[in-house]
Scaffold this active site. Structure first.
Site, PDB file in Angstrom:
ATOM      1  N   ARG A 146       0.821  -1.201   0.000  1.00 30.23           N
ATOM      2  CA  ARG A 146       0.000   0.000   0.000  1.00 30.23           C
ATOM      3  C   ARG A 146       0.858   1.255   0.000  1.00 30.23           C
ATOM      4  O   ARG A 146       0.492   2.273  -0.553  1.00 30.23           O
ATOM      5  CB  ARG A 146      -0.919   0.007   1.238  1.00 30.23           C
ATOM      6  CG  ARG A 146      -2.376  -0.191   0.835  1.00 30.23           C
ATOM      7  CD  ARG A 146      -3.270  -0.161   2.052  1.00 30.23           C
ATOM      8  NE  ARG A 146      -2.998  -1.305   2.924  1.00 30.23           N
ATOM      9  CZ  ARG A 146      -3.776  -1.651   3.952  1.00 30.23           C
ATOM     10  NH1 ARG A 146      -4.847  -0.937   4.226  1.00 30.23           N
ATOM     11  NH2 ARG A 146      -3.484  -2.687   4.695  1.00 30.23           N
ATOM     12  N   ILE A 171       0.457 -25.428  11.114  1.00 29.19           N
ATOM     13  CA  ILE A 171       0.021 -26.800  11.394  1.00 29.19           C
ATOM     14  C   ILE A 171      -0.693 -27.360  10.171  1.00 29.19           C
ATOM     15  O   ILE A 171      -1.683 -26.799   9.722  1.00 29.19           O
ATOM     16  CB  ILE A 171      -0.931 -26.844  12.598  1.00 29.19           C
ATOM     17  CG1 ILE A 171      -0.348 -26.050  13.770  1.00 29.19           C
ATOM     18  CG2 ILE A 171      -1.234 -28.283  12.985  1.00 29.19           C
ATOM     19  CD1 ILE A 171      -1.351 -25.820  14.893  1.00 29.19           C
ATOM     20  N   GLY A 213       1.125  -7.252  21.677  1.00 30.53           N
ATOM     21  CA  GLY A 213       0.946  -7.495  20.245  1.00 30.53           C
ATOM     22  C   GLY A 213       0.199  -8.784  19.937  1.00 30.53           C
ATOM     23  O   GLY A 213       0.081  -9.172  18.779  1.00 30.53           O
ATOM     24  N   LYS A 249     -12.563 -19.973  10.224  1.00 32.93           N
ATOM     25  CA  LYS A 249     -11.757 -21.196  10.145  1.00 32.93           C
ATOM     26  C   LYS A 249     -12.639 -22.437  10.312  1.00 32.93           C
ATOM     27  O   LYS A 249     -12.423 -23.456   9.632  1.00 32.93           O
ATOM     28  CB  LYS A 249     -10.664 -21.163  11.210  1.00 32.93           C
ATOM     29  CG  LYS A 249      -9.603 -20.092  10.912  1.00 32.93           C
ATOM     30  CD  LYS A 249      -8.748 -19.781  12.136  1.00 32.93           C
ATOM     31  CE  LYS A 249      -7.650 -18.778  11.809  1.00 32.93           C
ATOM     32  NZ  LYS A 249      -6.979 -18.250  13.016  1.00 32.93           N
TER      33      LYS A 249
END
Lengths: 444, 444
Positions: free
Chosen positions: B52, B141, B192, B210
Site C-alpha cells: 500500500r 500446522i 501485540g 476457520k
C-alpha cells in the site's frame, strides 16, 4: 477434464495381502464405493485380492481371490495396487514391476521402503506412476504427506517420534506398574500387541525402518535402515524406569532424525550432516512425547519457520492403517483420472550421515558403588578426564545399596563409552547398572 | 517431464501484501532460492510485491515494489500468486481474476475463503489453476492438507480445534493468573497478541471463518461463515475460570465441526447433518486440548477408521504462516511445472446444516441463590420440567454468597434457554451468573 481416462471409466484396484489392513481396505472399497467415487471422480473397482490361502473364508466372492499376485497385477484393468502383504520378497518385485508398468502403488511396507525407495521411485519415475506410502510410518497419522508437501517450503531440523506401538505399550506399562520387561512383554504378546517373535519391534528394527523413511523425507537425502544407529528396549529394567521417574522422566523408544550443522572447516566443506538413531531414552515427563502412552504414536517435527509441530494418533492396527492407505489410494486414483502426479523422491540435498560417535547427547549413568568417602570425587574425576561434563550427581542408598546417578551435559558417544569402560574397572564401582541417553531437555 | 513449461524455465511469483507473513515469504524466496528450485524442479523468481505504501523501507529493490496489484498480476511472467494482504476487497477480485487467467493462488485469507471458496474454486476450475490455502487455518500446522488428502478415504465425524491464538492467549492467562478479562486483553494488546480492535478475534469471527473452512473440507459440503453459530469470549469472567477449575476443567474457545447422524424418519430423509459452532466451553483438564496454551493452536480430528488424530503447533505469526504458504507455493509450482493439479473443491455430500437449537451439548450453569432450604429442589425441578437432565449439582457458599453449580447431561439449546429464562424469574434465584457449555467429556 482428465488426462488418461474417459470420464468416469472405472479405475481397477488390486490388493496384495488380506490381513487386518487388507481386510479393512477391501471393506471400505465395497461399503463406501459411492463416497470414494465422488472423491476420485471415477468409480474404484476391486479387481482382486492376492492371498496365500484360498481356503480361508474372507466373505468375498471366490472370483476376487487369487494366489497368483503376478497375474493379478498384470491385468490390463488394474490401474492401482495396494500392497499390504509386508516383507521384502516378493513385495519388492511385485510392486517394482507394477510401477514400471505404469500402475500406481500404495504401500504400508516400511521395511521395503527403508531399503528400496530409490529403486521403487525410479520405477515409478520411468512410467510416471505414483508411489504413496503414508501408512508406512505412524499408521493413520499424517506425517509422510506433511513432510513431503506441507513442509516443502521450510527447512526441517529435527524429527523425533514414538513410532512403534509395541515398544511404547511395553514401556508405558513398565512405567505405570513397575513390572519387569519380560512380564510386560508376555502380557503384550497375550493381548496381541506383540508378535510371537517380537524381535523386529523390541530390538528397534521397525522403528529404524520408519526413522530411515522420515529422515529421507525431512532432509531430502536417501537414508536407508543401515544408516540408522539402533538400540532396542530388551535391556530396559524396572529399575531404569524407577530411576527415570526419580528424576522426573520416563523412558521412551525414540526415533530421532536430526540435522547436524556442518562446520566450515570440516571435511565435507561445511555441509550439514544427518544423524538418524533409534534408542530408548529418558525424556522429561513434561515433554509432549512423555504423555504418549500405550499403542499410540506421535511425531514431533521442528522446522526453521514452522517451529515445533506435533502429530498424534493411532500408529498401528487395521482400521487406522487402512485410513492412511485409502487416503493415498484416493489421491493416486485422482492423479490417474486427472493426469497429475505425486511428488517423486527428493534426494537432492545428499547430506552425509553423521556416525553415532559424532552425535553428542546427554547421558544418564547409573552406578552401584562402594559406600565410602571419596567415591563421588573419583567418579566425577573419571568423567572429567574423558571430557564429559557432569550436569548433576545424585547419591542414594547406603552400604551395599549405595548408588550414584550421574546426568551429563552433551557428550559424544566415544567419550562416554571410554568413561564407562574406566568406571567399570574402578575398585569403588561395583557395577555400571545402566547407561541411558537423555533427550528432550531444554539444553540444546 | 513437464507439461506446461520448458525444463527449468523460471516460474514467476507475485506476492500481495508485505506484512509479517509477506516479508517472511519474500525473505525465503530470496535466501533459499536453491533449495526451492531443487524441490520444484524450476527456479521460483519473485516478480514483484504489491504494497500500500511505497515509501516504507522494506529492504527490497524499488523495482520489485508496486502499489498496482492488478498490473502485477496481469504480467505474463507471473505464474503463481501469494495473497497475504487479507480482507475481502480487493483480494477477492484480484485472486479471482488471477485464477481465471490460469495463475495458481496460495492464500492465507480465512475470511475470504469462508465466504467465497465456491466462487474462487470455480475460477480455478475454469482455467485448471490451483487454489491452495493451508495457511488459512492454524498457521503452520498441516490441517487443510490432511483433511483434503490424507483423510480422503475415511469418514470424518468431528473436528474440534483451538484455532485462534489471541483468545487462547487470553483464556490461558486468565486461567493461570485469575485475572479479569479486561486486564488480560489490555496486556495482550500491549504484547501485540491482540489487535487494537480485537473484535474479530474475541467475538469469535476469526475462529468461525476457520470453522467454516474446516467443516467444508471435513464433510465435503459447502459451509460459509453464516452457517457457523458463534459466541465470543468477551463475557467470560474470572469467576467462570475459577468455577471451571473447581470442577477439573478449563475454558477454551472451541471451533467444533460435527457430523450429526440423520434420523431415517427426518425431513432430510435420514441424511447426516453438519453442526458448526464456535463458543467458549469448559473442557476437562485431562482433555488433549486443555493443555494447549498461549498462542498455540491444536486441532483434533475424529474419523471412522483413523480414530482420533491431533495436530499441534504455532497457529499464527509471520514465520509459521509463511511456512504453510511456502509449502503450498512449492506444490503449486510443481503442478505448474509437471502438469498436475491440486484436488479442487469437494462439496458433493451437500449435507444440510443443523441449527444450533438442534445440537445437544452439556451445560454448566452457575446460579447465585438464596441460602434457604428447598432452593436446590426447586431449581432441579425447573430443569426437569424442561426435559433437561442434571448430571451433578454442587452447592457452595452461604448467605449472600450461596451458589449452585449445575452440570447437565446433553440438552438442546432451546430447552436450556427456556430453563434459564424460568430460573432467572424465580424468587430464590438471585442471578444466573453464567451459562457455559461443557465439551470433551466421555459422555457421548
Amino acid at each position: 477434464m482428465n488426462g488418461t481416462n474417459d470420464a468416469g471409466r472405472p479405475l481397477g484396484v488390486a490388493v496384495l495381502g488380506m490381513g487386518t489392513v487388507g481386510t479393512e481396505v477391501v471393506r471400505v472399497l465395497r461399503d463406501h464405493a459411492d463416497d470414494l467415487r465422488s472423491r476420485v471422480g471415477a468409480p474404484l473397482v476391486l479387481r482382486g485380492v492376492a492371498v496365500r490361502d484360498l481356503s480361508k473364508d474372507r466373505g468375498l466372492p471366490a472370483e476376487l481371490l487369487t494366489t497368483d499376485a503376478e497375474a493379478l497385477l498384470a491385468r490390463d484393468d488394474v490401474d492401482l495396487v495396494v500392497e499390504v502383504m509386508g516383507g521384502i520378497d516378493p513385495a519388492r518385485k511385485l510392486i517394482g514391476d507394477a510401477l514400471a508398468a505404469g500402475k500406481s502403488v500404495v504401500t504400508a511396507n516400511k521395511a521395503l521402503l527403508a531399503d528400496y525407495t530409490g529403486e521403487l521411485a525410479a520405477a515409478a519415475e520411468s512410467s510416471r506412476a505414483d508411489l504413496y506410502f503414508e501408512a508406512a510410518v505412524a499408521g493413520a497419522i499424517p506425517v509422510v504427506r506433511p513432510l513431503i508437501q506441507s513442509l516443502s517450503g521450510d527447512r526441517v531440523n529435527k524429527v523425533v517420534g514414538i513410532v512403534n506401538g509395541t515398544t511404547n505399550f511395553i514401556l508405558s506399562a513398565m512405567d505405570e506398574t513397575g513390572a519387569a520387561y519380560d512380564d510386560v512383554l508376555a502380557e503384550a504378546t497375550d493381548l496381541g500387541y506383540a508378535e510371537a517373535d517380537p524381535t523386529a519391534d523390541v530390538e528397534g528394527y521397525d522403528a529404524a525402518a520408519k526413522a530411515a523413511i522420515l529422515a529421507s523425507l525431512a532432509f531430502h537425502t536417501r537414508v536407508t535402515a543401515a544408516d540408522v544407529y539402533r538400540e532396542g528396549i530388551s535391556k530396559i529394567t524396572a529399575e531404569d524406569l524407577e530411576t527415570a521417574s526419580a528424576v522426573g522422566c520416563t523412558v521412551k523408544l525414540l526415533a530421532i532424525c536430526e540435522r547436524v550443522p556442518g562446520e566450515p572447516s570440516a571435511a565435507e566443506g561445511g555441509k550439514d550432516r544427518v544423524s538418524v538413531r533409534v534408542y530408548p531414552a529418558l525424556i522429561p515427563r513434561k515433554h509432549p512425547l512423555a504423555s504418549v502412552n500405550g499403542a499410540f504414536n506421535a511425531v514431533v517435527v521442528e522446522a526453521d519457520n514452522a517451529g515445533r509441530l506435533m502429530f498424534y494418533g493411532q500408529g498401528a492396527g487395521g482400521a487406522p492403517t487402512a485410513s492412511a492407505v485409502l487416503g493415498d489410494l484416493v489421491m493416486a486414483a485422482r492423479n490417474k483420472f486427472y493426469g497429475g502426479r505425486a511428488p517423486g523422491e527428493s534426494v537432492y540435498a545428499e547430506l552425509p550421515i553423521a556416525p553415532i560417535g559424532d552425535t553428542p547427547t546427554r547421558y544418564h549413568v547409573n552406578l552401584q558403588v562402594e559406600d565410602r568417602p571419596g567415591v563421588l570425587a573419583a567418579v566425577a574425576d573419571t568423567f572429567a578426564q574423558h571430557g564429559v561434563s557432569i550436569s548433576t550427581v545424585r547419591q542414594q542408598g547406603h552400604g551395599d545399596g549405595a548408588r550414584l546417578v550421574v546426568v551429563t551435559h552433551h557428550a559424544v558417544e566415544s567419550s562416554l563409552a571410554d568413561t564407562v569402560a574406566v568406571l567399570a574397572e574402578m575398585d569403588s564401582v561395583t557395577a555400571v547398572t545402566s547407561v541411558l541417553r537423555l533427550e528432550g531437555t531444554e539444553e540444546s
